[in-house]
Scaffold this active site. Structure first.
Site, PDB file in Angstrom:
ATOM      1  N   HIS A 156       0.834  -1.197   0.000  1.00  0.00           N
ATOM      2  CA  HIS A 156       0.000   0.000   0.000  1.00  0.00           C
ATOM      3  C   HIS A 156       0.872   1.252   0.000  1.00  0.00           C
ATOM      4  O   HIS A 156       2.081   1.183   0.215  1.00  0.00           O
ATOM      5  CB  HIS A 156      -0.917   0.030   1.228  1.00  0.00           C
ATOM      6  CG  HIS A 156      -2.075  -0.913   1.148  1.00  0.00           C
ATOM      7  ND1 HIS A 156      -1.969  -2.246   1.463  1.00  0.00           N
ATOM      8  CD2 HIS A 156      -3.369  -0.720   0.779  1.00  0.00           C
ATOM      9  CE1 HIS A 156      -3.141  -2.830   1.301  1.00  0.00           C
ATOM     10  NE2 HIS A 156      -4.009  -1.928   0.887  1.00  0.00           N
ATOM     11  N   LYS A 160      -0.439   4.931   4.493  1.00  0.00           N
ATOM     12  CA  LYS A 160      -1.375   4.032   5.167  1.00  0.00           C
ATOM     13  C   LYS A 160      -0.865   3.700   6.563  1.00  0.00           C
ATOM     14  O   LYS A 160       0.266   3.245   6.740  1.00  0.00           O
ATOM     15  CB  LYS A 160      -1.571   2.745   4.357  1.00  0.00           C
ATOM     16  CG  LYS A 160      -2.641   1.818   4.939  1.00  0.00           C
ATOM     17  CD  LYS A 160      -2.950   0.675   3.988  1.00  0.00           C
ATOM     18  CE  LYS A 160      -3.961  -0.296   4.578  1.00  0.00           C
ATOM     19  NZ  LYS A 160      -5.261   0.343   4.866  1.00  0.00           N
TER      20      LYS A 160
END
Length: 248
Positions: A156, A160
């Site tokens: 990600h 995040k």
């Protein structure tokens, strides 16, 4: 046309902004309000300012301002705010689509308790692709022999906060249950601006099987959440998942 009155929690987030934009274009949705954290400078300002557009007559509020007209709350915020939203939804008997990630195991237990009194769809990933992947994993137990090892790789964007991702944890829990395998290792990577990539790897003696889902952009999460909001509107109290939508 049957319309669904929605309230967006976490409207200033990456998915929240896409939800807001799509709600303007979907004639079957009525946007009743949207919230941000109480410390956000946008509180009290018109939602149109999020897109540098003209006022639309709805101000960004706190979660306390959910109107009685709301059918479904769509929440993409943070765990602490989500639990507040759940408490309000229970009090006002409003259905909720919960797309927030990063919950502790204790908080997940609380989510399950709330689902006893309201319709609650909890999905760490609201994309149709992950729902399909989970369906495939459900069937893989009957097709594959017991693997020597199962690994999950997830990637990600570097902003995040939760690691491993909620989707990876959800996949691991499913695999543990399906294959009675306690040692499902998750490897996480945080770099660039990747909306999300998950790979499940089954390792056998002489071969490996890989199942992969890659999100190209965050629109898929907003579209899935909107589909979920329309679906759960008339459902009885209970805990639901994205798989329930596509299997019904």
């Amino acid at each position: 046309m049957i319309k669904t009155n929605i309230f967006i929690s976490g409207v200033t987030g990456k998915v929240g902004k896409i939800l807001l934009e799509k709600s303007f274009k979907d004639e079957s949705l009525v946007l009743c309000g949207a919230s941000a954290s109480s410390s956000n400078k946008i509180i009290g300002k018109d939602l149109g300012s999020l897109f540098n557009q003209q006022d639309i007559g709805i101000n960004v509020s706190t979660i306390q301002d959910i109107s009685p007209d709301v059918d479904v709350v769509i929440d993409f915020s943070v765990p602490e705010s989500s639990l507040e939203i759940l408490s309000l939804a229970q009090e006002r008997q409003v259905a909720i689509v919960l797309g927030t990630t990063g919950f502790s195991s204790l908080q997940v237990d609380q989510i399950k308790e709330y689902s006893e009194s309201i319709p609650l769809l909890y999905a760490p990933n609201t994309s149709i692709g992950i729902a399909m992947l989970k369906q495939i994993l459900n069937k893989s137990e009957a097709i594959l022999e017991r693997p020597r090892k199962i690994n999950i790789y997830e990637k990600h964007h570097k902003q995040k906060k939760d690691s491993p991702s909620g989707t990876a944890i959800d996949l691991r829990n499913q695999l543990k249950e399906s294959f009675q395998e306690n040692d499902v290792e998750i490897t996480s990577e945080r770099e660039g601006d990747s909306p999300g990539e998950h790979i499940v790897v089954f390792s056998f003696k002489d071969e490996t099987v890989e199942l992969k889902h890659k999100a190209s952009n965050r629109t898929i999460f907003a579209e899935g959440a909107i589909k979920a909001s329309k679906w759960i509107k008339e459902k009885p109290n209970g805990l639901y998942s994205m798989q329930d939508i596509y299997s019904s």
